[in-house]
Design an enzyme around this catalytic site. Structure first.
Site, PDB file in Angstrom:
ATOM      1  N   SER A 192     -10.134  12.058  -6.299  1.00  0.00           N
ATOM      2  CA  SER A 192      -9.579  12.856  -5.082  1.00  0.00           C
ATOM      3  C   SER A 192      -9.598  14.489  -5.308  1.00  0.00           C
ATOM      4  CB  SER A 192      -8.395  12.617  -4.621  1.00  0.00           C
ATOM      5  OG  SER A 192      -7.228  12.891  -5.563  1.00  0.00           O
ATOM      6  N   LYS A 243      -2.376  17.164  -5.699  1.00  0.00           N
ATOM      7  CA  LYS A 243      -3.434  17.596  -4.762  1.00  0.00           C
ATOM      8  C   LYS A 243      -3.250  19.180  -5.016  1.00  0.00           C
ATOM      9  CE  LYS A 243      -4.233  13.707  -2.696  1.00  0.00           C
ATOM     10  NZ  LYS A 243      -5.431  12.902  -2.928  1.00  0.00           N
ATOM     11  N   SER A 288     -10.345  11.857  -0.224  1.00  0.00           N
ATOM     12  CA  SER A 288      -9.004  12.070  -0.465  1.00  0.00           C
ATOM     13  C   SER A 288      -7.921  11.877   0.220  1.00  0.00           C
ATOM     14  CB  SER A 288      -8.985  13.666  -0.989  1.00  0.00           C
ATOM     15  OG  SER A 288      -7.646  14.216  -0.976  1.00  0.00           O
ATOM     16  N   SER A 291      -7.733   8.754  -9.983  1.00  0.00           N
ATOM     17  CA  SER A 291      -8.668   8.604  -9.045  1.00  0.00           C
ATOM     18  C   SER A 291      -9.441   9.884  -8.874  1.00  0.00           C
ATOM     19  CB  SER A 291      -8.210   8.595  -7.556  1.00  0.00           C
ATOM     20  OG  SER A 291      -7.484   9.723  -6.817  1.00  0.00           O
TER      21      SER A 291
END
Length: 264
Positions: A78, A133, A222, A76
């Site tokens: 994010s 992350k 996100s 993705s």
């Protein structure tokens, strides 16, 4: 459906190893005697042939991805603009300590995650899913996020405007993003802000011991600690270090300019 590749690889290595070992100890001597008696080559049963052929390869792959480096694909946007959808990355498995595969128990402590690190971890709501992350808060840190501005331990994190950019999500949908450079207490990186979306604010939280607070660089696109909470130390997989391949699924081509890019 989420497949636990680590567990599949473990069982494939274990089963092929058991079959190969059983053959070496019990069956191979019988084949050798029969071959000597008949003067004819005795063929290996196909399952044993496969087990003995694949076991060394499976073992090497299992050890490499368990203790050294593991490949991951970014699914993705994010972490845009730092990491793009379709980036294939290498994750350092030993920088945060050596963990037993499958059991995920730490057997050798090394470094701990630092602010600004891009970290892969097992998602706390569903540990069978891997997430990636940026580490924002360490144990004991005070974190606040108000009007899309981050503060750590009472210190406002500077954000310098760079340019208006065109961001693209995993489905190819484009949207206008404001690209800024954020200075996370000495760690400079780029972030995206979507001025059309409301801010997910929280005035002040304290990161508990043994936990980490993480966010995506694509701040308004996100699913991170703002929504599901902290990352326990036991859920850590490793530190993202390198883009080794990148595939643009929209343009159907390799992004050659991203190959070999260090992640920071």
């Amino acid at each position: 459906m989420n497949f636990n590749f680590e567990l599949i690889l473990f069982y494939a290595t274990l089963i092929s190893g058991i079959i190969a070992l059983f053959d070496i100890i019990f069956l191979a001597p019988k084949r050798k005697r029969k071959q000597q008696e008949t003067q004819k080559e005795v063929k290996l049963p196909i399952i044993i042939d496969y087990a003995r052929s694949f076991f060394p390869v499976l073992l090497i792959v299992f050890l490499l991805r368990s203790f050294l480096f593991e490949p991951f694909r970014i699914p993705s946007g994010s972490l845009e603009p730092t990491l793009l959808t379709g980036d294939f990355i290498l994750v350092n498995k030993f920088d945060y300590g050596v963990r037993l595969p499958v059991l995920h128990k730490t057997v050798f402590d090394n470094n701990t995650p630092k602010r600004g690190d891009i970290m892969v971890f097992r998602w706390p709501p569903n540990p069978s899913v891997d997430f990636i992350k940026r580490v924002i808060g360490l144990p004991g840190d005070h974190i606040s996020y108000v009007n899309k501005e981050l503060s750590v331990n009472g210190q406002k994190i500077p954000q310098d405007f760079l340019q208006n950019s065109l961001a693209t999500d995993e489905n190819g949908t484009e949207w206008q993003a404001i690209e800024k450079q954020e200075d996370l207490l000495g760690i400079k990186h780029h972030i995206y802000i979507d001025s059309a979306k409301s801010s997910r604010d929280f005035p002040d939280i304290v990161v508990p011991n043994g936990m980490y607070y993480v966010m995506g660089d694509n701040r308004d696109d996100s699913a991170d600690s703002r929504y599901w909470g902290f990352v326990p130390e036991k859920n850590i997989v490793g530190k993202a270090v390198l883009v080794w391949m990148s595939w643009d699924n929209i343009k159907k081509g390799v992004r050659f300019n991203r190959i070999g890019k260090l992640i920071h």
